[in-house]
Design a protein around this motif. Structure first.
Motif, PDB file in Angstrom:
ATOM      1  N   THR A 152       0.826  -1.208   0.000  1.00 48.50           N
ATOM      2  CA  THR A 152       0.000   0.000   0.000  1.00 48.50           C
ATOM      3  C   THR A 152       0.863   1.262   0.000  1.00 48.50           C
ATOM      4  O   THR A 152       0.413   2.318   0.428  1.00 48.50           O
ATOM      5  CB  THR A 152      -0.942   0.024   1.220  1.00 48.50           C
TER       6      THR A 152
ATOM      7  N   ASN B  33      -0.875   4.461  -1.803  1.00 47.88           N
ATOM      8  CA  ASN B  33      -2.222   4.965  -1.536  1.00 47.88           C
ATOM      9  C   ASN B  33      -2.257   6.397  -1.030  1.00 47.88           C
ATOM     10  O   ASN B  33      -3.078   7.203  -1.469  1.00 47.88           O
ATOM     11  CB  ASN B  33      -2.953   4.037  -0.568  1.00 47.88           C
ATOM     12  N   VAL B  34      -1.389   6.735  -0.099  1.00 46.36           N
ATOM     13  CA  VAL B  34      -1.364   8.098   0.451  1.00 46.36           C
ATOM     14  C   VAL B  34      -0.987   9.099  -0.635  1.00 46.36           C
ATOM     15  O   VAL B  34      -1.570  10.186  -0.725  1.00 46.36           O
ATOM     16  CB  VAL B  34      -0.388   8.186   1.647  1.00 46.36           C
TER      17      VAL B  34
ATOM     18  N   GLN C 108      -3.958   9.602  -3.057  1.00 48.13           N
ATOM     19  CA  GLN C 108      -4.972  10.443  -2.415  1.00 48.13           C
ATOM     20  C   GLN C 108      -4.566  11.910  -2.415  1.00 48.13           C
ATOM     21  O   GLN C 108      -5.382  12.793  -2.675  1.00 48.13           O
ATOM     22  CB  GLN C 108      -5.243   9.954  -0.995  1.00 48.13           C
TER      23      GLN C 108
ATOM     24  N   GLU D 224      -4.997  13.342  -5.954  1.00 48.51           N
ATOM     25  CA  GLU D 224      -6.398  13.588  -6.272  1.00 48.51           C
ATOM     26  C   GLU D 224      -6.947  14.789  -5.518  1.00 48.51           C
ATOM     27  O   GLU D 224      -7.697  15.586  -6.080  1.00 48.51           O
ATOM     28  CB  GLU D 224      -7.224  12.324  -6.001  1.00 48.51           C
ATOM     29  N   ARG D 225      -6.546  14.968  -4.253  1.00 49.03           N
ATOM     30  CA  ARG D 225      -6.956  16.162  -3.491  1.00 49.03           C
ATOM     31  C   ARG D 225      -6.413  17.430  -4.126  1.00 49.03           C
ATOM     32  O   ARG D 225      -7.021  18.487  -4.037  1.00 49.03           O
ATOM     33  CB  ARG D 225      -6.466  16.071  -2.044  1.00 49.03           C
TER      34      ARG D 225
ATOM     35  N   GLN E 279      -2.542   3.229 -11.633  1.00 53.80           N
ATOM     36  CA  GLN E 279      -1.881   2.950 -10.362  1.00 53.80           C
ATOM     37  C   GLN E 279      -1.465   1.489 -10.424  1.00 53.80           C
ATOM     38  O   GLN E 279      -2.303   0.603 -10.359  1.00 53.80           O
ATOM     39  CB  GLN E 279      -2.855   3.224  -9.216  1.00 53.80           C
TER      40      GLN E 279
ATOM     41  N   THR F 212       5.731   8.263   3.057  1.00 57.31           N
ATOM     42  CA  THR F 212       4.286   8.460   2.979  1.00 57.31           C
ATOM     43  C   THR F 212       3.723   9.187   4.196  1.00 57.31           C
ATOM     44  O   THR F 212       2.704   9.841   4.102  1.00 57.31           O
ATOM     45  CB  THR F 212       3.563   7.116   2.823  1.00 57.31           C
TER      46      THR F 212
END
Length: 128
Positions: free
Chosen positions: A24, A27-28, A31, A34-35, A43, A120
């Protein structure tokens, strides 16, 4: 702050490859992208590597996004030039005739390969 505000207006497309060695590890980062108003076009997982690298495919045409990416993942930026299209059917690019190839997935503007040096925990606090 002006560059962060400009990121969504550049409509950047970023591909992210997880080479952290952690399932993972991306993932951070995804995100946070996208923010920030960046479209993540793919991905995927990549073979583990030590260093995080950003490949730029737009020749400096999206400076706010590039600045945001550099701050987010704290990586060196490589402009893969000169590029050689190895096939008209597959978007695989060869850099300086080295045996490795650089993929430009999904017609992305940037490719971020997250190495095991990715922090991360530090990017979780970045708020675009």
């Amino acid at each position: 702050i002006f560059l962060v505000d400009a990121v969504p207006t550049e409509h950047a497309r970023v591909a992210v490859e997880n080479a952290t060695g952690r399932s993972t590890g991306d993932n951070v980062i995804v995100q946070a992208l996208e923010r920030g108003g960046i479209t993540v076009v793919s991905q995927t997982t990549h073979a583990k590597q030590a260093q995080t690298v950003i490949y730029e495919f737009v020749g400096g045409q999206k400076p706010a996004t590039l600045s945001f990416l550099r701050e987010l993942v704290r990586a060196k930026v490589t402009s893969p030039s000169p590029l050689v299209l190895t096939s008209s059917n597959a978007p695989t690019l060869s850099y300086n005739n080295i045996n490795a190839t650089i993929d430009q997935p999904g017609n992305s503007d940037f490719l971020v390969i997250l190495g095991s040096d990715t922090l991360t925990t530090s990017v979780a606090s970045i708020r675009p």
